[in-house]
Design an enzyme around this catalytic site. Structure first.
Site, short mmCIF file in Angstrom:
data_model
loop_
_atom_site.label_atom_id
_atom_site.label_comp_id
_atom_site.label_asym_id
_atom_site.label_seq_id
_atom_site.Cartn_x
_atom_site.Cartn_y
_atom_site.Cartn_z
N TYR A 1 0.83 -1.21 0.00
CA TYR A 1 0.00 0.00 0.00
C TYR A 1 0.87 1.26 0.00
CZ TYR A 1 -3.67 3.27 1.47
OH TYR A 1 -4.55 4.31 1.55
N LYS B 1 1.16 4.13 -2.95
CA LYS B 1 0.83 5.54 -2.72
C LYS B 1 2.03 6.45 -2.98
CE LYS B 1 -3.47 4.83 -1.78
NZ LYS B 1 -4.53 5.30 -2.70
#
Length: 254
Positions: free
Chosen positions: A160, A164
């Protein structure tokens, strides 16, 4: 882009916004605020019942498309249908995303690939399709959803966080290349947000422990992220591009 006066109430009257992942969580909160401010919506969501659900949730000012954002064909078709219906696109909010939590030594290849396909590839495909329309029409606003996880290390967030971080870099390049077309491209990076999934994931002691690390002492709410997305969608933010707006209660200032 020359300076022009703007609505001090951050109105979006007659603006057309595409929101991906717009049926739930942050995307839904953004859509609800945009409608209140006068915008018309096209909601892209993986849910096969998206057209019907969008009508129930947002009313006649919105249309919905069941879209897998990792499919270029589906994205292109949905953008084309949005243009056919509204004749323009002023705003894009890339809110669709996934998060698989595991430590780095055990995270599966499938979870890694899904994270990057949805969070990064999906955001790019939609931005590319919408950006081409905005180039032809004279500009617009693109808002990508990043995270505090792009800025600091968080346990069990390796895929994740990496995805990002990629969103931050992509945003800067798009902003640099498309500034000449009056397209502003910016990021939002929230802390933990109390969506339905956020409430479940951070319930109990794990949540209380995390709050102790946030100077403000609490998590965020979808409406607070939506407020920042409203500013970035409005003409008040015309001087901002390639930036990352952090909404984290001070978590990353330490």
């Amino acid at each position: 882009m020359d300076f022009k006066t703007f609505d001090i109430n951050f109105g979006l009257e007659n603006k057309v916004a595409i929101i991906t992942g717009g049926l739930s969580g942050i995307g839904s909160a953004i859509g609800e605020l945009y409608v209140k401010k006068g915008a018309k919506l096209a909601i892209f969501d993986i849910n096969p019942d998206t057209p019907e659900l969008v009508e129930e949730q947002f009313g006649t000012k919105a249309i919905g498309f069941a879209v897998d954002v990792t499919s270029k064909e589906q994205v292109m078709n949905a953008v084309k249908e949005t243009m056919n219906h509204f004749k323009k696109i002023d705003i894009l909010v890339n809110s669709a995303g996934v998060c698989f939590l595991d430590d780095a030594e055990n995270l599966s290849e499938t979870e890694w690939d899904l994270t990057f396909n949805i969070n990064v590839k999906g955001s790019f495909l939609v931005a590319q399709a919408v950006g081409n329309e905005m180039i032809q029409s004279g500009g617009g606003k693109i808002i990508n959803m990043a995270s505090q996880a792009a800025l600091v290390a968080l346990d069990n967030h390796v895929a994740y966080a990496a995805s990002k971080g990629a969103i931050l870099s992509m945003t800067k390049v798009l902003a640099y290349e498309w500034a000449q077309y009056s397209i502003n491209v910016n990021c939002l990076s929230p802390t933990i947000v109390l969506t339905e999934l956020g409430k479940k994931a951070w319930a109990g002691q794990v949540g209380e422990d995390m709050k102790q690390q946030i100077p403000i002492g609490r998590f965020g709410y979808p409406e607070e992220v939506a407020a920042s997305a409203l500013f970035l969608a409005s003409d008040a933010s015309n001087l901002m591009t390639g930036e990352n707006m952090v909404i984290d209660g001070g978590y990353t200032i330490k």
